[in-house]
Each structure stands twice: as C-alpha cells, then as structure tokens.
Design an enzyme around this catalytic site. Structure first.
Site, PDB file in Angstrom:
ATOM      1  N   LYS A  39      49.483  28.246 109.424  1.00  0.00           N
ATOM      2  CA  LYS A  39      50.895  28.573 109.212  1.00  0.00           C
ATOM      3  C   LYS A  39      50.981  29.035 107.766  1.00  0.00           C
ATOM      4  CE  LYS A  39      55.505  27.085 108.315  1.00  0.00           C
ATOM      5  NZ  LYS A  39      56.391  25.979 107.881  1.00  0.00           N
TER       6      LYS A  39
ATOM      7  N   GLY B 237      64.128  22.684 105.569  1.00  0.00           N
ATOM      8  CA  GLY B 237      64.553  21.307 105.347  1.00  0.00           C
ATOM      9  C   GLY B 237      66.052  21.105 105.301  1.00  0.00           C
TER      10      GLY B 237
ATOM     11  N   ALA C  96      62.039  26.393 110.494  1.00  0.00           N
ATOM     12  CA  ALA C  96      62.895  25.984 109.372  1.00  0.00           C
ATOM     13  C   ALA C  96      64.387  26.075 109.691  1.00  0.00           C
ATOM     14  CB  ALA C  96      62.604  26.801 108.114  1.00  0.00           C
ATOM     15  N   GLY C  97      65.068  25.001 109.384  1.00  0.00           N
ATOM     16  CA  GLY C  97      66.520  24.985 109.484  1.00  0.00           C
ATOM     17  C   GLY C  97      67.085  24.371 110.744  1.00  0.00           C
TER      18      GLY C  97
ATOM     19  N   ASN D 164      60.425  20.029 112.118  1.00  0.00           N
ATOM     20  CA  ASN D 164      59.840  18.935 111.354  1.00  0.00           C
ATOM     21  C   ASN D 164      60.921  17.971 110.845  1.00  0.00           C
ATOM     22  OD1 ASN D 164      57.380  18.763 108.642  1.00  0.00           O
ATOM     23  ND2 ASN D 164      58.428  17.152 109.687  1.00  0.00           N
ATOM     24  N   THR D 165      61.715  18.429 109.881  1.00  0.00           N
ATOM     25  CA  THR D 165      62.661  17.542 109.205  1.00  0.00           C
ATOM     26  C   THR D 165      63.612  16.844 110.175  1.00  0.00           C
ATOM     27  OG1 THR D 165      62.578  18.916 107.208  1.00  0.00           O
ATOM     28  CG2 THR D 165      64.469  17.444 107.451  1.00  0.00           C
TER      29      THR D 165
END
Length: 257
Positions: free
Chosen positions: A97, A158, A184-185, A206-207
């Site tokens: 990635k 994040g 992301a986001g 992820n986050t």
C-alpha cells in the site's frame, strides 16, 4: 456465479481490507481480522519487529490474510521505495500500500511522488496499490505505470468524516477499468456500504474499527455492510428520477352504479 475481486491474478472473496494501526493491543487484531473475514490486511513496516519472539504484529495476522505493507511515514518517493524494498527483504511479500505524505497537517497524499514510486516499484515486481487524492489524470497515469489498483481517499486519513470525495470517486469508477478501493475517512459501516453501492471494488478501513468501543463487533458490522453494499450494487435498478406508484392508481375509486 463467482463475484470475487481479482488483483494481480489473486482471487479475493472478501472486499473489506483492514488496517492494523491504532488498536489497543495486538491480540485483538487477530480477533478483528477473523471477525471481519478479511483477506487483505495492511501493516506499517515500522510496526513489524522480526527480531521479537513475543510481540511481532505478523503473528496476529491470520494465515489466510495477504499482508500488504504500508509505506506510511514516507515523505517522498525515495523513502517509500526504500520501505517497500526493506519489507520485501524482511519476508513480508510484495504487496504494497503505497502511501507518500509530505503534508503533516492535513495528511494528504502527494500524488506526484506516489506516481514516481509506483513506476519504480511496479517495474521491480511489486503489487502496488497507491493511496492518492482522487484525480482522474493521475489515476490513469498510475495504472499506466503499473499500479494494480487505485486507492482514493474518502476524506482525510483518520478523520472518520465519510466519503466527501464521492463525486470524484464516481468518475474514477466510470473511467478506470482496474479496481477502485476507497481508503481513508470511512467512519461508519453505512459509508462503506455506500462506497460499494457506487461500484467500488473494495474499501480499506482502520481507524473506525480500531477506535470503536468494541472493535471486534465493529469489524463484524463493516463486513456485513460491505457485503450488503456489494449485493445492492449488483442487483439494484437505477432510479427513474420520477414518482412512480407501487400499486395501480386506476379503478379502485369507481362506484358500481
């Protein structure tokens, strides 16, 4: 009928990719990945300690998962290339990635440096999935130089602000034949389902999972949402844009005499 995602010749049945940062402890990562049923997990090279016999994050990645090394921390193409080569030399495979961020405030990807690194790494045989700001011209060039997929951001990394770039992501989906994977986001499972309904090939989260009250339950929720969104994309019909009664409006007010 199979609905597998194919990247670089590898069949992937689960379209939820999961990152391994920010979790409260390492053992929970294995529970999360198993509950999410993910087949691709990203790991930052700086979090891999191959010399440790007790606390190596790779020990918590299920054997059915492809490890995709994240070049997070790279500020330019050269640093990203060096991280990718170190990862491969350490036995972490050739899935990358590619993340190049020079902006420490907003953490937005540097598309030009990402393009440079993609070209070098693809020529060396890496399977490169570049994280990028959703720009069609850059996305086309990334594919031309060997990217296996394109990973546009939904909103700043994040942030859990959702898919603010949806209109641009739609353009990429329409114009790029290779997989489009929103990264992301994404803050909620409904946003992951939305990405899939748009036609994204997969999402990377992820986050939103790692910082949830119960990451394992949240992983399950995201898995279900991604599956639901994909099924909707495959089976929904387009909106006509006009009102249309679900039952016939004629006849029922007529009198017998």
């Amino acid at each position: 009928m199979s609905d597998s995602l194919i990247i670089a010749g590898q069949e992937i049945k689960n379209r939820l990719f999961v990152g391994t940062g920010k979790f409260p402890n390492k053992p929970i990562i294995k529970e999360v990945l198993e509950q999410a049923k993910t087949e691709v997990a990203t790991v930052a090279l700086r979090r891999i300690d191959l010399e440790s016999k007790e606390d190596n994050i790779l020990d918590y990645i299920p054997t059915n998962c492809t490890v995709m090394t994240n070049t997070s921390g790279a500020r330019n193409a050269q640093e990203a290339i060096r991280i990718a080569r170190l990862s491969k030399a350490a036995g972490c495979g050739n899935w990358i990635k590619l993340e190049v961020i020079a902006d420490n405030k907003h953490l937005l990807p540097d598309n030009l440096e990402t393009l440079k690194a993609t070209e070098v790494l693809a020529k060396e045989g890496f399977i490169v999935l570049p994280y990028m700001s959703p720009d069609l011209s850059v996305a086309k060039k990334l594919i031309e130089v060997g990217a296996a997929a394109v990973m546009p951001l939904g909103s700043p990394i994040g942030s859990k602000r959702g898919v603010k770039t949806a209109e641009l992501v739609k353009i990429l989906i329409k114009e790029i034949a290779e997989p489009i994977i929103v990264d992301a986001g994404i803050g909620y499972p409904s946003e992951a389902a939305y990405c899939m309904e748009l036609g994204c090939a997969a999402v990377l989260v992820n986050t939103a999972i790692a910082t949830a009250k119960d990451p394992v339950k949240m992983a399950e929720s995201f898995n279900l949402a991604v599956r639901a969104g994909r099924l909707s994309y495959l089976n929904a019909t387009k909106s006509s844009g006009q009102a249309s009664a679900s039952s016939p409006l004629t006849g029922f007010l007529q009198t017998s005499e």
